[in-house]
Scaffold this active site. Structure first.
Site, PDB file in Angstrom:
ATOM      1  N   LYS A 173       0.808  -1.202   0.051  1.00  0.00           N
ATOM      2  CA  LYS A 173       0.082   0.184   0.202  1.00  0.00           C
ATOM      3  C   LYS A 173       1.059   1.202   0.156  1.00  0.00           C
ATOM      4  O   LYS A 173       1.803   1.360   0.722  1.00  0.00           O
ATOM      5  CB  LYS A 173      -0.868  -0.079   1.324  1.00  0.00           C
ATOM      6  CG  LYS A 173      -1.769   1.452   1.383  1.00  0.00           C
ATOM      7  CD  LYS A 173      -1.799   1.542   2.844  1.00  0.00           C
ATOM      8  CE  LYS A 173      -0.451   1.832   3.493  1.00  0.00           C
ATOM      9  NZ  LYS A 173      -0.398   2.642   4.883  1.00  0.00           N
ATOM     10  N   PRO A 226       9.322  -4.864   3.404  1.00  0.00           N
ATOM     11  CA  PRO A 226       9.880  -4.622   4.786  1.00  0.00           C
ATOM     12  C   PRO A 226       8.951  -4.497   5.858  1.00  0.00           C
ATOM     13  O   PRO A 226       7.734  -4.168   5.643  1.00  0.00           O
ATOM     14  CB  PRO A 226      10.716  -3.434   4.147  1.00  0.00           C
ATOM     15  CG  PRO A 226      10.925  -3.199   2.899  1.00  0.00           C
ATOM     16  CD  PRO A 226       9.794  -3.896   2.294  1.00  0.00           C
ATOM     17  N   ALA A 251       7.342  -3.001   9.368  1.00  0.00           N
ATOM     18  CA  ALA A 251       7.194  -1.568   9.921  1.00  0.00           C
ATOM     19  C   ALA A 251       7.804  -0.614   9.083  1.00  0.00           C
ATOM     20  O   ALA A 251       8.513   0.398   9.270  1.00  0.00           O
ATOM     21  CB  ALA A 251       7.953  -1.490  11.402  1.00  0.00           C
ATOM     22  N   GLY A 254       5.590   1.160   6.652  1.00  0.00           N
ATOM     23  CA  GLY A 254       4.628   2.330   5.928  1.00  0.00           C
ATOM     24  C   GLY A 254       4.162   2.110   4.686  1.00  0.00           C
ATOM     25  O   GLY A 254       3.618   2.835   4.223  1.00  0.00           O
ATOM     26  N   GLY A 314       1.881  -1.030   4.634  1.00  0.00           N
ATOM     27  CA  GLY A 314       0.894  -1.735   4.951  1.00  0.00           C
ATOM     28  C   GLY A 314       1.234  -3.353   4.910  1.00  0.00           C
ATOM     29  O   GLY A 314       0.152  -4.315   4.652  1.00  0.00           O
ATOM     30  N   GLY A 315       2.249  -3.718   5.083  1.00  0.00           N
ATOM     31  CA  GLY A 315       2.788  -5.216   4.658  1.00  0.00           C
ATOM     32  C   GLY A 315       1.827  -6.016   5.609  1.00  0.00           C
ATOM     33  O   GLY A 315       1.191  -7.131   5.089  1.00  0.00           O
ATOM     34  N   GLY A 316       1.741  -5.941   6.798  1.00  0.00           N
ATOM     35  CA  GLY A 316       0.948  -6.835   7.868  1.00  0.00           C
ATOM     36  C   GLY A 316      -0.450  -6.665   7.723  1.00  0.00           C
ATOM     37  O   GLY A 316      -1.095  -7.643   8.096  1.00  0.00           O
ATOM     38  N   SER A 317      -0.840  -5.628   7.396  1.00  0.00           N
ATOM     39  CA  SER A 317      -2.395  -5.492   7.110  1.00  0.00           C
ATOM     40  C   SER A 317      -2.892  -6.123   5.870  1.00  0.00           C
ATOM     41  O   SER A 317      -3.785  -6.635   5.607  1.00  0.00           O
ATOM     42  CB  SER A 317      -3.038  -3.806   7.384  1.00  0.00           C
ATOM     43  OG  SER A 317      -2.634  -3.242   8.352  1.00  0.00           O
ATOM     44  N   ASP A 326      -5.308  -0.070   8.953  1.00  0.00           N
ATOM     45  CA  ASP A 326      -5.485   0.013   7.495  1.00  0.00           C
ATOM     46  C   ASP A 326      -5.910  -1.383   6.941  1.00  0.00           C
ATOM     47  O   ASP A 326      -5.949  -1.781   5.715  1.00  0.00           O
ATOM     48  CB  ASP A 326      -3.805  -0.282   7.045  1.00  0.00           C
ATOM     49  CG  ASP A 326      -2.940   1.134   7.210  1.00  0.00           C
ATOM     50  OD1 ASP A 326      -3.835   2.164   7.256  1.00  0.00           O
ATOM     51  OD2 ASP A 326      -1.724   0.963   7.198  1.00  0.00           O
TER      52      ASP A 326
END
Length: 286
Positions: A6, A94, A96, A98, A100-103, A136
């Site tokens: 994102k 990567p 943390a 910015g 939105g990887g985890g979301s 997110d």
């Protein structure tokens, strides 16, 4: 399934409200690159297993704190089902950073869970699960170009041109809570309304012209915590292929918009040489 990155093309953040949360407005778009997630249903009684591999797997917890596992538990609570499955998450984005990887990972697993276990679940119920996982969550569930408002959960779809771009992370984490604390400490809160600028965007040039009248309000506080972000932005803005550059979300990933895929590829190759150790990827946003 791809869990796409994102990118916040702009991010306006208001002062915290009486709940302590920050109303915002943002134009979010999604890349054609991202993490990869797969679900393999197993017979009832099989213990849920989450396997994490990929460039950014080291140090990641595959237990209950992982957003993928949190999404699975929310799904189980909502449906009364027990998910017996093997999950494989390949971390390409990567952590943390910015984007939105985890979301995005949580959104992708919710879509896979619905497909496998509850095909009749309404979109609204799936959105509620995504929202419960993170701010997110809803935008990353659908991964569509949108104006996000409220705390990020109110989405209005917008039409934007497909944009060649380069994403750059200097190899550092930039935890969102710390950035917001720094933002509040600065105490400068501007008008967040800008969505009218994007009501009719038909070209990359028009989009860039509109973006020139917007901000990322978290950029300055993130730079105060992680000065390396400013180094990335300065490098991007100095390159001839860069049409527009900004930080995404709460950082530390930055993006450059380009006028052609060739420019994006050229810029990506040069940045690989200029910034050894950074994560650099050419992509398309839309």
């Amino acid at each position: 399934m791809i869990a796409p990155a994102k990118v916040n093309l702009y991010l306006h953040v208001a002062a915290p409200d009486d709940k302590g949360y920050h109303p915002l407005q943002s134009l979010v778009v999604f890349a054609d690159i991202g993490d990869e997630i797969a679900l393999e249903p197993k017979p009832s009684g099989h213990e849920l297993k989450v396997h994490i591999d990929g460039s950014f797997a080291p140090g990641l917890d595959a237990g209950e704190s992982n957003l993928v596992v949190k999404a699975i538990r929310r799904f189980e609570q909502a449906t009364g089902l027990t998910v017996s499955a093997d999950i494989r998450l390949t971390k390409v984005l990567p952590v943390a950073s910015g984007i939105g990887g985890g979301s995005a990972d949580a959104g992708a697993i919710l879509l896979l869970l619905r497909q496998a276990y509850a095909p009749d679940m309404p979109d609204s119920d799936l959105e509620a699960l995504a929202a419960a996982v993170g701010a997110d969550g809803v935008m990353c569930l659908w991964a569509r170009a949108s104006i996000a408002e409220g705390y990020g959960e109110r989405l209005t779809s917008v039409s934007v041109p497909a944009m060649p771009a380069v994403l750059v992370n200097p190899g550092i984490e930039c935890p969102t809570p710390a950035v917001f604390r720094q933002y509040d400490a600065q105490g400068i809160f501007e008008n967040i309304e800008a969505k009218q600028l994007f009501s009719s965007i038909s070209s990359t040039n028009a989009l860039i012209a509109a973006l020139e009248n917007t901000r990322n309000d978290l950029e300055a506080p993130a730079i105060a915590l992680r000065p390396e972000i400013n180094d990335v932005l300065s490098m991007l803005k100095a390159q001839p292929e860069t049409a527009f550059a900004r930080m995404s979300g709460s950082g530390a990933t930055c993006f450059a918009l380009c006028h052609s895929d060739e420019d994006a590829e050229t810029l990506s190759r040069r940045l690989d040489e200029l910034m050894p150790g950074a994560w650099v990827r050419a992509c398309r946003l839309g």
